[in-house]
Design a protein around this motif. Sequence first.
Motif, PDB file in Angstrom:
ATOM      1  N   UNK A   1      -1.984  -0.332  -1.308  1.00 60.36           N
ATOM      2  CA  UNK A   1      -1.021   0.554  -1.944  1.00 60.36           C
ATOM      3  C   UNK A   1       0.054  -0.262  -2.656  1.00 60.36           C
ATOM      4  N   UNK A   2       0.606  -1.275  -1.981  1.00 61.77           N
ATOM      5  CA  UNK A   2       1.642  -2.107  -2.597  1.00 61.77           C
ATOM      6  C   UNK A   2       1.115  -2.815  -3.839  1.00 61.77           C
ATOM      7  N   UNK A   3      -0.118  -3.263  -3.784  1.00 61.05           N
ATOM      8  CA  UNK A   3      -0.708  -3.974  -4.928  1.00 61.05           C
ATOM      9  C   UNK A   3      -0.890  -3.025  -6.114  1.00 61.05           C
ATOM     10  N   UNK A   4      -1.389  -1.808  -5.851  1.00 55.40           N
ATOM     11  CA  UNK A   4      -1.562  -0.831  -6.941  1.00 55.40           C
ATOM     12  C   UNK A   4      -0.224  -0.479  -7.580  1.00 55.40           C
ATOM     13  N   UNK A   5       0.805  -0.415  -6.745  1.00 54.18           N
ATOM     14  CA  UNK A   5       2.138  -0.063  -7.258  1.00 54.18           C
ATOM     15  C   UNK A   5       2.876  -1.278  -7.815  1.00 54.18           C
ATOM     16  N   UNK A   6       2.195  -2.428  -7.858  1.00 53.90           N
ATOM     17  CA  UNK A   6       2.748  -3.682  -8.386  1.00 53.90           C
ATOM     18  C   UNK A   6       4.000  -4.111  -7.624  1.00 53.90           C
ATOM     19  N   UNK A   7       4.011  -3.871  -6.311  1.00 55.41           N
ATOM     20  CA  UNK A   7       5.119  -4.333  -5.465  1.00 55.41           C
ATOM     21  C   UNK A   7       4.809  -5.674  -4.825  1.00 55.41           C
ATOM     22  N   UNK A   8       3.534  -6.046  -4.820  1.00 56.20           N
ATOM     23  CA  UNK A   8       3.131  -7.387  -4.384  1.00 56.20           C
ATOM     24  C   UNK A   8       2.109  -7.908  -5.373  1.00 56.20           C
TER      25      UNK A   8
ATOM     26  N   UNK B   1      -5.612  -1.763  13.635  1.00 54.34           N
ATOM     27  CA  UNK B   1      -4.318  -2.270  13.181  1.00 54.34           C
ATOM     28  C   UNK B   1      -4.446  -2.942  11.815  1.00 54.34           C
ATOM     29  N   UNK B   2      -5.499  -3.739  11.648  1.00 53.07           N
ATOM     30  CA  UNK B   2      -5.646  -4.440  10.368  1.00 53.07           C
ATOM     31  C   UNK B   2      -6.144  -3.502   9.269  1.00 53.07           C
ATOM     32  N   UNK B   3      -6.819  -2.436   9.624  1.00 54.53           N
ATOM     33  CA  UNK B   3      -7.179  -1.437   8.627  1.00 54.53           C
ATOM     34  C   UNK B   3      -5.917  -0.805   8.042  1.00 54.53           C
ATOM     35  N   UNK B   4      -4.949  -0.510   8.907  1.00 51.47           N
ATOM     36  CA  UNK B   4      -3.683   0.058   8.431  1.00 51.47           C
ATOM     37  C   UNK B   4      -2.944  -0.937   7.544  1.00 51.47           C
ATOM     38  N   UNK B   5      -2.921  -2.204   7.952  1.00 52.57           N
ATOM     39  CA  UNK B   5      -2.233  -3.225   7.157  1.00 52.57           C
ATOM     40  C   UNK B   5      -2.903  -3.402   5.795  1.00 52.57           C
ATOM     41  N   UNK B   6      -4.234  -3.400   5.777  1.00 49.52           N
ATOM     42  CA  UNK B   6      -4.941  -3.548   4.487  1.00 49.52           C
ATOM     43  C   UNK B   6      -4.680  -2.354   3.578  1.00 49.52           C
TER      44      UNK B   6
ATOM     45  N   UNK C   1      -0.377   6.932  13.037  1.00 53.27           N
ATOM     46  CA  UNK C   1      -1.070   5.725  13.462  1.00 53.27           C
ATOM     47  C   UNK C   1      -0.852   4.574  12.490  1.00 53.27           C
ATOM     48  N   UNK C   2      -0.874   4.853  11.182  1.00 52.20           N
ATOM     49  CA  UNK C   2      -0.638   3.792  10.200  1.00 52.20           C
ATOM     50  C   UNK C   2       0.782   3.249  10.322  1.00 52.20           C
ATOM     51  N   UNK C   3       1.754   4.137  10.434  1.00 50.29           N
ATOM     52  CA  UNK C   3       3.129   3.675  10.535  1.00 50.29           C
ATOM     53  C   UNK C   3       3.381   2.948  11.845  1.00 50.29           C
ATOM     54  N   UNK C   4       2.724   3.389  12.894  1.00 47.02           N
ATOM     55  CA  UNK C   4       2.856   2.690  14.172  1.00 47.02           C
ATOM     56  C   UNK C   4       2.325   1.262  14.060  1.00 47.02           C
ATOM     57  N   UNK C   5       1.196   1.076  13.356  1.00 46.46           N
ATOM     58  CA  UNK C   5       0.640  -0.266  13.172  1.00 46.46           C
ATOM     59  C   UNK C   5       1.599  -1.152  12.385  1.00 46.46           C
ATOM     60  N   UNK C   6       2.204  -0.610  11.338  1.00 48.96           N
ATOM     61  CA  UNK C   6       3.156  -1.391  10.547  1.00 48.96           C
ATOM     62  C   UNK C   6       4.402  -1.716  11.365  1.00 48.96           C
ATOM     63  N   UNK C   7       4.867  -0.757  12.134  1.00 48.01           N
ATOM     64  CA  UNK C   7       6.058  -0.977  12.956  1.00 48.01           C
ATOM     65  C   UNK C   7       5.775  -2.027  14.033  1.00 48.01           C
ATOM     66  N   UNK C   8       4.560  -2.009  14.575  1.00 50.14           N
ATOM     67  CA  UNK C   8       4.196  -2.988  15.592  1.00 50.14           C
ATOM     68  C   UNK C   8       4.169  -4.394  14.992  1.00 50.14           C
TER      69      UNK C   8
ATOM     70  N   UNK D   1       9.212  -9.694   5.115  1.00 49.61           N
ATOM     71  CA  UNK D   1       9.310  -9.505   3.670  1.00 49.61           C
ATOM     72  C   UNK D   1       7.885  -9.434   3.163  1.00 49.61           C
ATOM     73  N   UNK D   2       7.390  -8.213   2.955  1.00 54.02           N
ATOM     74  CA  UNK D   2       5.965  -7.994   2.747  1.00 54.02           C
ATOM     75  C   UNK D   2       5.404  -8.797   1.579  1.00 54.02           C
ATOM     76  N   UNK D   3       6.199  -8.970   0.518  1.00 51.72           N
ATOM     77  CA  UNK D   3       5.703  -9.679  -0.669  1.00 51.72           C
ATOM     78  C   UNK D   3       5.607 -11.181  -0.444  1.00 51.72           C
TER      79      UNK D   3
END
Length: 273
Positions: A96-103, A86-91, A36-43, A57-59
């Motif tokens: 995750x990206x923020x914790x990993x310092x990717x954004x 959908x927005x729960x998946x995006x958040x 479900x999370x990946x489907x939301x991102x793909x959508x 470009x997510x960043x």
Amino acid sequence: MTPDAATPESRSDPLVDRFRQHLETGRNASAYTVRNYLHALDEFAGWHRETRGTPPSWASLVRDDFRLYLRSLGRRGLGRSPIHLRFSALRTFYRFLHREEMVGEIPLRNLALPRPERRLPAFVPANRMAALLEAPLQELARERGASRDPVDAAPFLRDAAVLEAIYSSGLRISEACGLRVEDIDLGERVLRGRGKGRKERLVPLGRPATEALVQYWNTTGHSRDPASPAFPQQPGSGIPVSPGEIQRRLKRYLAAAGLDPALTPHKLRHSFA
């Protein structure tokens, strides 16, 4: 729909693929949650390609990008709950990206979403629940009376014990089906449930549920091996019964008890509460 953790986006986007690995290994998320999370991102990525002509470009995305996406979902006529999912998946993805310092920043912060609908949970009244819990053994008696051949009592006894456990302990159906012998202490009448994210908790097991479980185990000669499933698909098979099988058979018992066959096992949790 069968769980599929590899959507087109997760196969082509390295950040999404790292997020998928985090869900599967770091959070022990279920296959359905990952799907479900990946489907939301793909959508979202599909919307971005359609409106901007490029993958996201997510960043580089900003709050206004997600405001436009939110409006597009509204124009499609999506309800409040699907939009929030959908927005729960995006958040979750952006945290995750923020914790990993990717954004550097999370562009969805302070983004106003439609207020979720407030619904009172449906539940089965106690008198109707009693009829449902008695239905498996009554159906067993009915089949024995209608058949000249021996009737296998094991699935009916198992179903009675599963329903009692769900109602007595407030278990999710997946938790009940995943119980092992070592998870249940009959003497203390407690069991260990494993919820979302594999989190464990000890919950009480009521006397009727304990008696139904003992009757099932004793009648079928159930193995007391600690690793054995508490509720196998077939006696001695070592394979736990699937949630889908219990859901399918529940419809029969609901009809026998005069209840709506569309009621789900989750409503039993509401009834427990």
